[in-house]
Write an enzyme that holds these catalytic residues in place. Sequence first.
Site, PDB file in Angstrom:
ATOM      1  N   VAL A   1      47.570  38.955  39.904  1.00 41.92           N
ATOM      2  CA  VAL A   1      48.337  39.244  38.815  1.00 41.92           C
ATOM      3  C   VAL A   1      47.791  38.271  37.663  1.00 41.92           C
ATOM      4  O   VAL A   1      47.516  37.461  37.243  1.00 41.92           O
ATOM      5  CB  VAL A   1      49.744  38.828  38.842  1.00 41.92           C
ATOM      6  CG1 VAL A   1      50.182  39.503  37.761  1.00 41.92           C
ATOM      7  CG2 VAL A   1      50.258  39.609  39.861  1.00 41.92           C
TER       8      VAL A   1
ATOM      9  N   GLU B   1      36.664  51.036  33.064  1.00 41.10           N
ATOM     10  CA  GLU B   1      35.623  50.583  34.336  1.00 41.10           C
ATOM     11  C   GLU B   1      35.352  52.506  33.842  1.00 41.10           C
ATOM     12  O   GLU B   1      35.802  52.909  32.982  1.00 41.10           O
ATOM     13  CB  GLU B   1      36.038  50.875  35.028  1.00 41.10           C
ATOM     14  CG  GLU B   1      36.513  49.387  35.530  1.00 41.10           C
ATOM     15  CD  GLU B   1      37.601  49.869  37.396  1.00 41.10           C
ATOM     16  OE1 GLU B   1      37.205  50.592  37.896  1.00 41.10           O
ATOM     17  OE2 GLU B   1      37.904  48.620  37.411  1.00 41.10           O
TER      18      GLU B   1
ATOM     19  N   LYS C   1      50.426  45.050  39.375  1.00 44.50           N
ATOM     20  CA  LYS C   1      50.952  43.431  39.069  1.00 44.50           C
ATOM     21  C   LYS C   1      52.230  43.206  38.746  1.00 44.50           C
ATOM     22  O   LYS C   1      52.698  42.302  39.402  1.00 44.50           O
ATOM     23  CB  LYS C   1      50.359  42.949  37.575  1.00 44.50           C
ATOM     24  CG  LYS C   1      48.953  43.329  37.844  1.00 44.50           C
ATOM     25  CD  LYS C   1      47.811  43.803  36.459  1.00 44.50           C
ATOM     26  CE  LYS C   1      46.295  43.405  37.404  1.00 44.50           C
ATOM     27  NZ  LYS C   1      45.195  44.157  35.976  1.00 44.50           N
TER      28      LYS C   1
END
Length: 430
Positions: free
Chosen positions: A133, A191, A206
């Site tokens: 996280v 990404e 998270k």
Amino acid sequence: MENKKIKIALLGIGTVGGGVYKLIKKRKDMMENLIGTQLEVSKILVHNKRKKREGIDEALITDDWKEILEDKEIRIVVELMGGIEPAKTMILEALKAGKQVVTANKDLLAEYGQELLETAAENRVDLMFEAAVAGGIPIIRPLKQCLAGNEITEIMGIVNGTTNFILTKMFEEGMEFEDALAMATKLGYAEADPTADIKGYDAGRKVAIMASIAFHSRVRFADVYTEGITKISAKDIAYAKELDCVIKLLGIAHNTQDGIEVGVYPVMLDKGHPLASVRDSFNAVYVEGDAVGDAMFYGRGAGEFPTASAVMGDLIETARNLESGCSGRIGCTCYKQIPIKPFEEVKNSFFLRIQVKNEPGVLARIANVFGSHKVSIARVVQKNSKNKSAELVIVTEKVKEYHMQDALDELEGMDITESVCSVIREYDGR
Ligand SMILES: NC(=O)c1ccc[n+]([C@@H]2O[C@H](COP(=O)([O-])OP(=O)(O)OC[C@H]3O[C@@H](n4cnc5c(N)ncnc54)[C@H](OP(=O)(O)O)[C@@H]3O)[C@@H](O)[C@H]2O)c1
């Protein structure tokens, strides 16, 4: 004096694994003083054994998990491969074999945290996951240890660097979403497939992990309402500025009297809120405890060394526990079973941008629809009337999500409505 060593194995040597490998080498001389022993990487598991890896001792590389599992001298396994399988099976096998485990794998923790932590407890070993996280920001250990004397009622944060970078570019440079995303990709912040980031799934995982620890009750990724930033436009950002707000993708979890409210969604946030000043790819987590009051944790949420920093902290803690014979001291802290409140029941206030026909009586008809669904209007601004079309900006009072949705459904079907362009929640505390 004999040179004592704790042997460790890295599962994966990509971005984070590479950083951890380098940090272990760099901090070699400190370890004796910090832990009373050396940390030695004795094996590295990879997918593709033939890949060239600069600066990595080739003799350590293997693609055979059994070599690591069956090596009794390896006492700590550091999982940095990512994904669910084979990471899950390997971690469970390592824990059952009495090995300590450190991981950065949020996907796995958000889905199977309970099973993994219970297995660690049964085998009296450590399972640490600080890097899962907010990357380099310490938040798991502060929640489990430093803030353990608090009842935490709210935890929220900016826990995805890619989307925060995109929203910052949109806010500061007036960029549209697609252009800011293209820039994030070019600079390596996003990404090749950015879906998990821009749709809020990464932040959702998270938040599930943080909320579980903060409220001592299991929250799974499936419990988290997720909405990404793909619909946010430069126009919305311009309105946010007019309202003295910024737009941030927030993960928000509240422990209320009738259950846990948890979601990830874009929010109009007052410029004065501490999270409003978190720019670029930085992350921050804001915690409200009954004793500490408000506390904020800020820093780098991803990247080779920030993430390796968190993994190293776990490694050193795990090694210290091994040295003192007290592994498995802090296990799962979810001793409560608090229900998750259905998101439709959560109350929020909304910023709405609606394109309507520019004709008399429109406002009254909209107010009527809202009124019949228990939606109270706080402010209305009519903007950009062009001939037959007008843009309305409406800010509502707090209303249950399902009432707002019903009102919007009815509004969308009306002859005066050209389009509902934006629906953004406002954050105004609870
Ligand atoms: N990158 C970050 O900034 C960041 C931040 C926080 C948390 N994390 C978490 O850290 C973990 C690692 O992320 P990363 O960015 O370092 O990943 P990465 O660069 O893609 O590296 C993954 C590594 O794992 C190996 N691997 C993958 N599948 C494998 C398999 N089935 N068997 C053996 N080895 C396998 C790969 O081997 P090859 O080298 O042979 O391909 C590679 O060395 C993930 O859980 C991620 O969510 C990352």
